[in-house]
Design a protein around this motif. Structure first.
Motif, PDB file in Angstrom:
ATOM      1  N   GLU A  33       0.831  -1.196   0.000  1.00  0.00           N
ATOM      2  CA  GLU A  33       0.000   0.000   0.000  1.00  0.00           C
ATOM      3  C   GLU A  33       0.873   1.256   0.000  1.00  0.00           C
ATOM      4  O   GLU A  33       1.994   1.245   0.500  1.00  0.00           O
ATOM      5  CB  GLU A  33      -0.909   0.017   1.237  1.00  0.00           C
ATOM      6  N   LEU A  34       0.318   2.335  -0.549  1.00  0.00           N
ATOM      7  CA  LEU A  34       1.013   3.617  -0.529  1.00  0.00           C
ATOM      8  C   LEU A  34      -0.020   4.725  -0.516  1.00  0.00           C
ATOM      9  O   LEU A  34      -1.043   4.635  -1.211  1.00  0.00           O
ATOM     10  CB  LEU A  34       1.931   3.774  -1.751  1.00  0.00           C
ATOM     11  N   ALA A  35       0.232   5.766   0.262  1.00  0.00           N
ATOM     12  CA  ALA A  35      -0.685   6.910   0.310  1.00  0.00           C
ATOM     13  C   ALA A  35       0.100   8.191   0.499  1.00  0.00           C
ATOM     14  O   ALA A  35       1.083   8.237   1.255  1.00  0.00           O
ATOM     15  CB  ALA A  35      -1.689   6.748   1.451  1.00  0.00           C
ATOM     16  N   THR A  56       3.034   7.341   3.229  1.00  0.00           N
ATOM     17  CA  THR A  56       3.018   6.305   4.249  1.00  0.00           C
ATOM     18  C   THR A  56       2.626   4.989   3.591  1.00  0.00           C
ATOM     19  O   THR A  56       1.941   4.976   2.560  1.00  0.00           O
ATOM     20  CB  THR A  56       2.056   6.674   5.401  1.00  0.00           C
ATOM     21  N   THR A  57       3.064   3.890   4.194  1.00  0.00           N
ATOM     22  CA  THR A  57       2.906   2.581   3.561  1.00  0.00           C
ATOM     23  C   THR A  57       2.857   1.481   4.604  1.00  0.00           C
ATOM     24  O   THR A  57       3.287   1.686   5.754  1.00  0.00           O
ATOM     25  CB  THR A  57       4.079   2.310   2.599  1.00  0.00           C
ATOM     26  N   ASP A  58       2.345   0.299   4.181  1.00  0.00           N
ATOM     27  CA  ASP A  58       2.377  -0.860   5.070  1.00  0.00           C
ATOM     28  C   ASP A  58       3.698  -1.615   4.960  1.00  0.00           C
ATOM     29  O   ASP A  58       3.952  -2.554   5.714  1.00  0.00           O
ATOM     30  CB  ASP A  58       1.202  -1.805   4.780  1.00  0.00           C
ATOM     31  N   ALA A  59       4.560  -1.194   4.039  1.00  0.00           N
ATOM     32  CA  ALA A  59       5.855  -1.855   3.860  1.00  0.00           C
ATOM     33  C   ALA A  59       6.807  -1.493   4.984  1.00  0.00           C
ATOM     34  O   ALA A  59       6.807  -0.367   5.482  1.00  0.00           O
ATOM     35  CB  ALA A  59       6.457  -1.460   2.518  1.00  0.00           C
ATOM     36  N   THR A  60       7.642  -2.444   5.395  1.00  0.00           N
ATOM     37  CA  THR A  60       8.664  -2.177   6.402  1.00  0.00           C
ATOM     38  C   THR A  60       9.763  -1.316   5.785  1.00  0.00           C
ATOM     39  O   THR A  60       9.877  -1.229   4.554  1.00  0.00           O
ATOM     40  CB  THR A  60       9.288  -3.477   6.914  1.00  0.00           C
ATOM     41  N   PRO A  61      10.595  -0.691   6.605  1.00  0.00           N
ATOM     42  CA  PRO A  61      11.699   0.116   6.036  1.00  0.00           C
ATOM     43  C   PRO A  61      12.582  -0.678   5.073  1.00  0.00           C
ATOM     44  O   PRO A  61      13.002  -0.153   4.037  1.00  0.00           O
ATOM     45  CB  PRO A  61      12.470   0.568   7.272  1.00  0.00           C
ATOM     46  N   THR A  97       7.227   6.584   4.979  1.00  0.00           N
ATOM     47  CA  THR A  97       7.274   6.096   6.356  1.00  0.00           C
ATOM     48  C   THR A  97       6.312   4.929   6.544  1.00  0.00           C
ATOM     49  O   THR A  97       5.162   4.966   6.086  1.00  0.00           O
ATOM     50  CB  THR A  97       6.914   7.217   7.343  1.00  0.00           C
ATOM     51  N   THR A  98       6.779   3.915   7.224  1.00  0.00           N
ATOM     52  CA  THR A  98       5.925   2.770   7.547  1.00  0.00           C
ATOM     53  C   THR A  98       4.812   3.205   8.499  1.00  0.00           C
ATOM     54  O   THR A  98       5.026   4.047   9.374  1.00  0.00           O
ATOM     55  CB  THR A  98       6.767   1.669   8.220  1.00  0.00           C
ATOM     56  N   TYR A  99       3.601   2.633   8.336  1.00  0.00           N
ATOM     57  CA  TYR A  99       2.499   2.923   9.263  1.00  0.00           C
ATOM     58  C   TYR A  99       3.018   2.811  10.691  1.00  0.00           C
ATOM     59  O   TYR A  99       3.753   1.885  11.043  1.00  0.00           O
ATOM     60  CB  TYR A  99       1.365   1.913   9.082  1.00  0.00           C
ATOM     61  N   ARG A 100       2.586   3.755  11.531  1.00  0.00           N
ATOM     62  CA  ARG A 100       3.054   3.770  12.913  1.00  0.00           C
ATOM     63  C   ARG A 100       1.904   3.547  13.875  1.00  0.00           C
ATOM     64  O   ARG A 100       0.770   3.960  13.636  1.00  0.00           O
ATOM     65  CB  ARG A 100       3.715   5.115  13.224  1.00  0.00           C
ATOM     66  N   ALA A 101       2.229   2.890  14.989  1.00  0.00           N
ATOM     67  CA  ALA A 101       1.270   2.702  16.083  1.00  0.00           C
ATOM     68  C   ALA A 101       2.049   2.833  17.382  1.00  0.00           C
ATOM     69  O   ALA A 101       2.041   1.948  18.229  1.00  0.00           O
ATOM     70  CB  ALA A 101       0.590   1.341  15.986  1.00  0.00           C
ATOM     71  N   GLY A 116       2.554   0.018  12.541  1.00  0.00           N
ATOM     72  CA  GLY A 116       1.144  -0.342  12.475  1.00  0.00           C
ATOM     73  C   GLY A 116       0.832  -1.173  11.248  1.00  0.00           C
ATOM     74  O   GLY A 116       1.707  -1.480  10.431  1.00  0.00           O
ATOM     75  N   ASP A 117      -0.455  -1.511  11.098  1.00  0.00           N
ATOM     76  CA  ASP A 117      -0.831  -2.369   9.973  1.00  0.00           C
ATOM     77  C   ASP A 117      -1.964  -1.789   9.136  1.00  0.00           C
ATOM     78  O   ASP A 117      -2.463  -2.450   8.224  1.00  0.00           O
ATOM     79  CB  ASP A 117      -1.229  -3.769  10.472  1.00  0.00           C
ATOM     80  N   SER A 118      -2.381  -0.530   9.427  1.00  0.00           N
ATOM     81  CA  SER A 118      -3.453   0.056   8.619  1.00  0.00           C
ATOM     82  C   SER A 118      -3.253   1.552   8.462  1.00  0.00           C
ATOM     83  O   SER A 118      -2.698   2.212   9.353  1.00  0.00           O
ATOM     84  CB  SER A 118      -4.817  -0.209   9.262  1.00  0.00           C
ATOM     85  N   LEU A 119      -3.717   2.057   7.336  1.00  0.00           N
ATOM     86  CA  LEU A 119      -3.624   3.491   7.081  1.00  0.00           C
ATOM     87  C   LEU A 119      -4.471   4.261   8.075  1.00  0.00           C
ATOM     88  O   LEU A 119      -4.048   5.285   8.613  1.00  0.00           O
ATOM     89  CB  LEU A 119      -4.068   3.787   5.644  1.00  0.00           C
ATOM     90  N   GLU A 120      -5.695   3.770   8.330  1.00  0.00           N
ATOM     91  CA  GLU A 120      -6.593   4.467   9.249  1.00  0.00           C
ATOM     92  C   GLU A 120      -5.992   4.554  10.653  1.00  0.00           C
ATOM     93  O   GLU A 120      -6.099   5.581  11.328  1.00  0.00           O
ATOM     94  CB  GLU A 120      -7.950   3.760   9.311  1.00  0.00           C
ATOM     95  N   GLY A 121      -5.342   3.479  11.089  1.00  0.00           N
ATOM     96  CA  GLY A 121      -4.701   3.485  12.401  1.00  0.00           C
ATOM     97  C   GLY A 121      -3.553   4.479  12.463  1.00  0.00           C
ATOM     98  O   GLY A 121      -3.368   5.178  13.461  1.00  0.00           O
ATOM     99  N   ASP A 122      -2.789   4.553  11.376  1.00  0.00           N
ATOM    100  CA  ASP A 122      -1.684   5.499  11.307  1.00  0.00           C
ATOM    101  C   ASP A 122      -2.195   6.934  11.375  1.00  0.00           C
ATOM    102  O   ASP A 122      -1.651   7.776  12.102  1.00  0.00           O
ATOM    103  CB  ASP A 122      -0.901   5.278  10.007  1.00  0.00           C
ATOM    104  N   LEU A 123      -3.254   7.228  10.625  1.00  0.00           N
ATOM    105  CA  LEU A 123      -3.803   8.584  10.612  1.00  0.00           C
ATOM    106  C   LEU A 123      -4.357   8.973  11.975  1.00  0.00           C
ATOM    107  O   LEU A 123      -4.249  10.127  12.402  1.00  0.00           O
ATOM    108  CB  LEU A 123      -4.893   8.698   9.546  1.00  0.00           C
TER     109      LEU A 123
END
Length: 479
Positions: A33-35, A56-61, A97-101, A116-123
């Motif tokens: 994913e990418l946004a 931001t993305t679900d990919a690791t660094p 940047t990888t999604y953060r939680a 993190g594992d979702s865009l919504e959670g990161d936002l």
């Protein structure tokens, strides 16, 4: 605020630009994913062009690096520990940047980095709703889980999560609230304002360097006035820049004087306006030195205020005291020495001009003004003009005309005498030859004597300067 349709058109232009299209295609082909996220999305709705492209993305660094290497002319992983990879793609600098939680310790200013594992959670973990919108790529779908678009339309600044939790997680967000209040012209919502006031002391766990950087961003905005007021009203300024709220001096019925706090903010406003009007450079950057000097130029007044007879209030030597206080505060905030020295010099000199209005200055006095200002002369022009906030129109016009006259005289003397490099008519070697002396303190005294002559009388020429030097030496200069 642009219409939603216009903003979406602008976002489409960004999404289909060469660097973004290449990046989004590469992530899609890699199954990641990418946004586009944060400032670029917000600014599209505000009708502004964003200087940065943040994703931001679900990919690791590690996975981000694998994807960008083939399409980037350069890449760097200086922020890898926090999940951020930078790259140059099709000539544009991007950060991914990888999604953060993240989770925070109550007494720490640094988060424990958790991906993190979702865009919504990161936002949802971002600072403010207006910064918590994203555009999914390549499908170009707007994602706004916290109501940022509605807040944008309303001109409202609201934290993306509960303000108590948000500010506890990262107290620097309280200063960011002040910055965005200023730069966006939005109103901070009541819950966030109350939370800032209750948690003001939490700013103490933030490093001086991070506080400094955020303060610089605030005063570098086009209109920092409202943001600075927010910091003062919520008690944040008391902990990071206590000299500012200390300017709110009590004024009683007998001893009247100008509201020094409001005056200082007005001087900053006027300095920013002059900064722009006196420059022809379209690419100029905000002058942090002149803005700091404008904000802090009167911080010596609380310590020097004296009540005199007849209701008079004096602030003798507040310029000297203020310069010392400013240097001390800027050192505590870890500003560089050049900035500290320049701001201190401007504050110490900011009262000098007002003697010009009390009686005609000689050419010697004008030369000394220029010499003492040195490379800060243009900044001193701005600060001194901005320091006139009187509502008395005739007085304001008189002061403006007087400073016009001073600048004219400076320009005329500079043209006539090349005043920017004022030096004695004789060099050190010529002084030693004329007096038949060796290097030592006497050469320095002679040099200073000739410099004073130069300032008082202008260029003398080598022959006349030598004659004057020999007379001075014979009459006691060597003792």
């Amino acid at each position: 605020m642009d219409s939603v349709a216009a903003a979406l058109d602008r976002l489409t232009e960004v999404a289909t630009s060469r660097p973004v299209a290449r990046l989004s295609q590469a992530f899609a082909e890699a199954g990641q994913e990418l946004a586009l996220v944060g400032g670029p999305v917000r600014d599209a709705f505000l009708g502004r062009s964003a200087p940065d492209l943040d994703f931001t993305t679900d990919a690791t660094p590690e996975r981000i690096l694998e994807i960008v290497r083939p399409i980037a002319s350069a890449h760097w992983d200086i922020g890898r520990a926090f999940g951020t990879i930078g790259a140059k793609v099709a000539g544009e600098t991007v950060e991914i940047t990888t999604y953060r939680a993240d989770s925070y310790d109550a007494d720490s200013r640094k988060p424990e980095v958790v991906f993190g594992d979702s865009l919504e959670g990161d936002l949802g973990r971002r600072d403010f709703t207006v910064n918590a919108m994203a555009l999914r790529l390549p499908e170009r779908v707007l994602v706004d889980p916290t109501g940022g678009l509605e807040d944008l339309m309303a001109g409202r600044l609201r934290t993306a999560s509960d303000p108590d939790v948000s500010f506890d997680d990262d107290p620097l967000r309280m200063m960011r609230a002040a910055r965005f209040t200023a730069s966006l012209g939005f109103v901070l919502d009541d819950a966030a304002r109350v939370s800032m006031t209750e948690r003001a002391e939490r700013i103490g766990i933030i490093s001086a360097e991070r506080v400094r950087d955020e303060l610089v961003k605030l005063i570098s905005s086009d209109a920092p006035h409202a943001g600075l007021e927010l910091l003062v009203d919520t008690g944040i300024a008391e902990r990071i820049l206590p000299e500012l709220p200390a300017l709110r001096l009590t004024v009683d019925g007998e001893h009247r004087h100008k509201d020094v706090y409001e005056h200082s903010l007005t001087v900053l406003d006027q300095a920013i306006e002059l900064e722009g009007s006196r420059s022809d450079d379209p690419d100029r950057t905000p002058d942090v030195v002149v803005r700091l000097a404008a904000l802090l130029h009167d911080i010596g007044k609380p310590a020097t205020r004296r009540f005199e007879g007849g209701g008079t209030v004096t602030f003798h030597h507040h310029d000297v005291v203020g310069a010392k206080l400013a240097r001390k505060r800027l050192r505590a905030l870890r500003f560089d020495n050049a900035t500290i020295d320049s701001v201190g010099a401007l504050i110490e000199l900011h009262q000098r001009f007002f003697g010009y209005t009390e009686g005609g200055w000689t050419d010697s006095a004008v030369r000394r003004y220029v010499r003492d200002a040195g490379d800060q002369l243009e900044r001193l022009h701005i600060l001194t003009r901005a320091d006139v906030t009187t509502r008395n129109r005739r007085k304001a016009e008189r002061l403006a005309h007087a400073y016009d006259d001073l600048e004219t005289r400076i320009a005329e003397l500079a043209a006539r005498e090349e005043m920017d490099s004022v030096r004695p008519d004789l060099t050190g070697e010529q002084i030693m030859d004329a007096l038949d002396i060796s290097p030592g303190p006497a050469v320095g005294r002679a040099y200073r004597f000739l410099l004073e002559l130069r300032l008082d009388e202008g260029p003398l020429g080598e022959e006349e300067a030598t004659r004057r030097l020999l007379t001075w030496w014979a009459e006691g200069g060597k003792d």
